[in-house]
Scaffold this motif. Structure first.
Motif, PDB file in Angstrom:
ATOM      1  N   ALA A 128       0.822  -1.216   0.000  1.00 25.63           N
ATOM      2  CA  ALA A 128       0.000   0.000   0.000  1.00 25.63           C
ATOM      3  C   ALA A 128       0.852   1.261   0.000  1.00 25.63           C
ATOM      4  CB  ALA A 128      -0.923  -0.003   1.213  1.00 25.63           C
ATOM      5  N   ASP A 129       0.561   2.168  -0.938  1.00 27.16           N
ATOM      6  CA  ASP A 129       1.224   3.469  -0.967  1.00 27.16           C
ATOM      7  C   ASP A 129       0.638   4.405   0.078  1.00 27.16           C
ATOM      8  OD1 ASP A 129       2.943   2.805  -3.081  1.00 27.16           O
ATOM      9  OD2 ASP A 129       1.422   3.316  -4.565  1.00 27.16           O
ATOM     10  N   GLU A 130      -0.685   4.342   0.217  1.00 26.84           N
ATOM     11  CA  GLU A 130      -1.395   5.196   1.163  1.00 26.84           C
ATOM     12  C   GLU A 130      -2.378   4.323   1.945  1.00 26.84           C
ATOM     13  OE1 GLU A 130      -3.187   8.165  -1.313  1.00 26.84           O
ATOM     14  OE2 GLU A 130      -1.377   9.401  -1.361  1.00 26.84           O
ATOM     15  N   PRO A 131      -1.902   3.672   3.006  1.00 25.73           N
ATOM     16  CA  PRO A 131      -2.755   2.738   3.742  1.00 25.73           C
ATOM     17  C   PRO A 131      -4.021   3.386   4.305  1.00 25.73           C
ATOM     18  CG  PRO A 131      -0.465   2.474   4.372  1.00 25.73           C
ATOM     19  CD  PRO A 131      -0.544   3.724   3.558  1.00 25.73           C
ATOM     20  N   HIS A 132      -5.112   2.633   4.231  1.00 25.64           N
ATOM     21  CA  HIS A 132      -6.389   3.062   4.794  1.00 25.64           C
ATOM     22  C   HIS A 132      -6.944   1.947   5.667  1.00 25.64           C
ATOM     23  CE1 HIS A 132      -7.266   6.820   2.535  1.00 25.64           C
ATOM     24  NE2 HIS A 132      -6.378   6.302   1.706  1.00 25.64           N
ATOM     25  N   ARG A 133      -7.739   2.334   6.633  1.00 22.73           N
ATOM     26  CA  ARG A 133      -8.389   1.344   7.485  1.00 22.73           C
ATOM     27  C   ARG A 133      -9.443   0.607   6.670  1.00 22.73           C
ATOM     28  NH1 ARG A 133     -10.233   3.548  13.153  1.00 22.73           N
ATOM     29  NH2 ARG A 133      -7.970   3.784  13.261  1.00 22.73           N
ATOM     30  N   LEU A 134      -9.535  -0.683   6.876  1.00 21.45           N
ATOM     31  CA  LEU A 134     -10.499  -1.497   6.136  1.00 21.45           C
ATOM     32  C   LEU A 134     -11.897  -1.360   6.728  1.00 21.45           C
ATOM     33  CD1 LEU A 134      -8.361  -4.711   5.588  1.00 21.45           C
ATOM     34  CD2 LEU A 134      -8.938  -2.967   3.907  1.00 21.45           C
ATOM     35  N   PRO A 135     -12.926  -1.704   5.959  1.00 23.51           N
ATOM     36  CA  PRO A 135     -14.300  -1.630   6.486  1.00 23.51           C
ATOM     37  C   PRO A 135     -14.469  -2.545   7.699  1.00 23.51           C
ATOM     38  CG  PRO A 135     -14.290  -1.925   4.104  1.00 23.51           C
ATOM     39  CD  PRO A 135     -12.882  -2.133   4.555  1.00 23.51           C
ATOM     40  N   ALA A 136     -15.559  -2.347   8.415  1.00 25.30           N
ATOM     41  CA  ALA A 136     -15.861  -3.164   9.594  1.00 25.30           C
ATOM     42  C   ALA A 136     -16.400  -4.518   9.137  1.00 25.30           C
ATOM     43  CB  ALA A 136     -16.862  -2.455  10.493  1.00 25.30           C
ATOM     44  N   LEU A 137     -15.507  -5.371   8.702  1.00 26.42           N
ATOM     45  CA  LEU A 137     -15.894  -6.669   8.145  1.00 26.42           C
ATOM     46  C   LEU A 137     -16.395  -7.605   9.244  1.00 26.42           C
ATOM     47  CD1 LEU A 137     -12.795  -7.122   5.815  1.00 26.42           C
ATOM     48  CD2 LEU A 137     -15.041  -6.194   5.189  1.00 26.42           C
ATOM     49  N   SER A 138     -17.448  -8.348   8.933  1.00 23.87           N
ATOM     50  CA  SER A 138     -17.981  -9.324   9.886  1.00 23.87           C
ATOM     51  C   SER A 138     -18.227 -10.652   9.192  1.00 23.87           C
ATOM     52  CB  SER A 138     -19.278  -8.808  10.524  1.00 23.87           C
ATOM     53  OG  SER A 138     -20.278  -8.623   9.554  1.00 23.87           O
TER      54      SER A 138
END
Length: 217
Positions: A70-80
């Motif tokens: 990742a060049d610009e890391p982002h938080r992932l969705p609230a996966l369930s």
């Protein structure tokens, strides 16, 4: 021409260059206007993930050369999703641990071929700081994936499933799932470090070195 008379309209063929020039000007304005808009930068909460990603970049080689750091890391969705007992689990349950989050299905031939390698990686590095979280997304027979894992001799992986395949759709919506299998290396804050569309030899020395680098503080 007499005073007060109207200026005759230019012939149609003489107006074309003017129209073309106007369209070009509008096009350039649109392009530069879009280019001038601020781009989405890295998630401020993922600054540590950005530093980890930079450390991993030189290690995306050999058996894991296709891994996209990742060049610009982002938080992932609230996966369930569900665990083997049917209890609901969330990716946030692994807060503080590095996770290789994988989506697989029995109808996906590359997924089936990859499962032993994922189990090998879990056997080598799994523990308090790391886990392979492989989520099955078969939507028909809930017993088929478990039976396949047993018949294929794949053991050592905790079983997780999402019979609705919603987890795939949520990752697809943020551009992180374009096919199967899909794998995401996630840090303890839930931020993406790296991703891979397709299979890999996760039990190989190259993959182990990549994940070990993600575990370094």
């Amino acid at each position: 021409m007499t005073a007060g008379s109207e200026t005759p309209a230019a012939p149609r063929w003489r107006r074309y260059p003017l129209i073309a020039a106007a369209l070009i000007a509008l096009g350039l304005a649109a392009v530069y206007g879009i280019a001038g808009l601020p781009r989405n930068g890295a998630d401020a909460a993922c600054s540590a993930a950005a530093a980890t990603a930079k450390r991993l970049a030189p290690l995306a080689r050999g058996e894991v050369a296709a891994v996209n750091v990742a060049d610009e890391p982002h938080r992932l969705p609230a996966l369930s999703f569900k665990d083997a007992g049917g209890a609901e689990r969330h990716l946030t349950d692994w807060k503080g641990r590095v996770v290789l989050f994988n989506l697989w299905a029995t109808w996906c031939v590359p997924c089936r071929k990859e499962m032993p390698a994922l189990a090998a990686l879990e056997q080598k590095l799994g523990g308090a700081n790391f886990e392979v979280v492989a989520v099955n997304i078969d939507t028909r027979d809930p017993d088929k994936p478990k039976a396949w894992l047993k018949s294929a001799g794949v053991s050592g992986l905790a079983y997780y499933a999402d019979a609705s395949a919603r987890v795939f759709q949520e990752l697809k919506e943020v551009g992180k799932a374009i096919g199967m299998p899909t794998s995401l290396l996630v840090d303890g804050a839930g931020c993406e470090i790296a991703s891979l569309a397709g299979p890999a030899e996760w039990g190989s020395p190259d993959a182990v070195a990549l994940v070990q680098a993600a575990l370094q503080k």
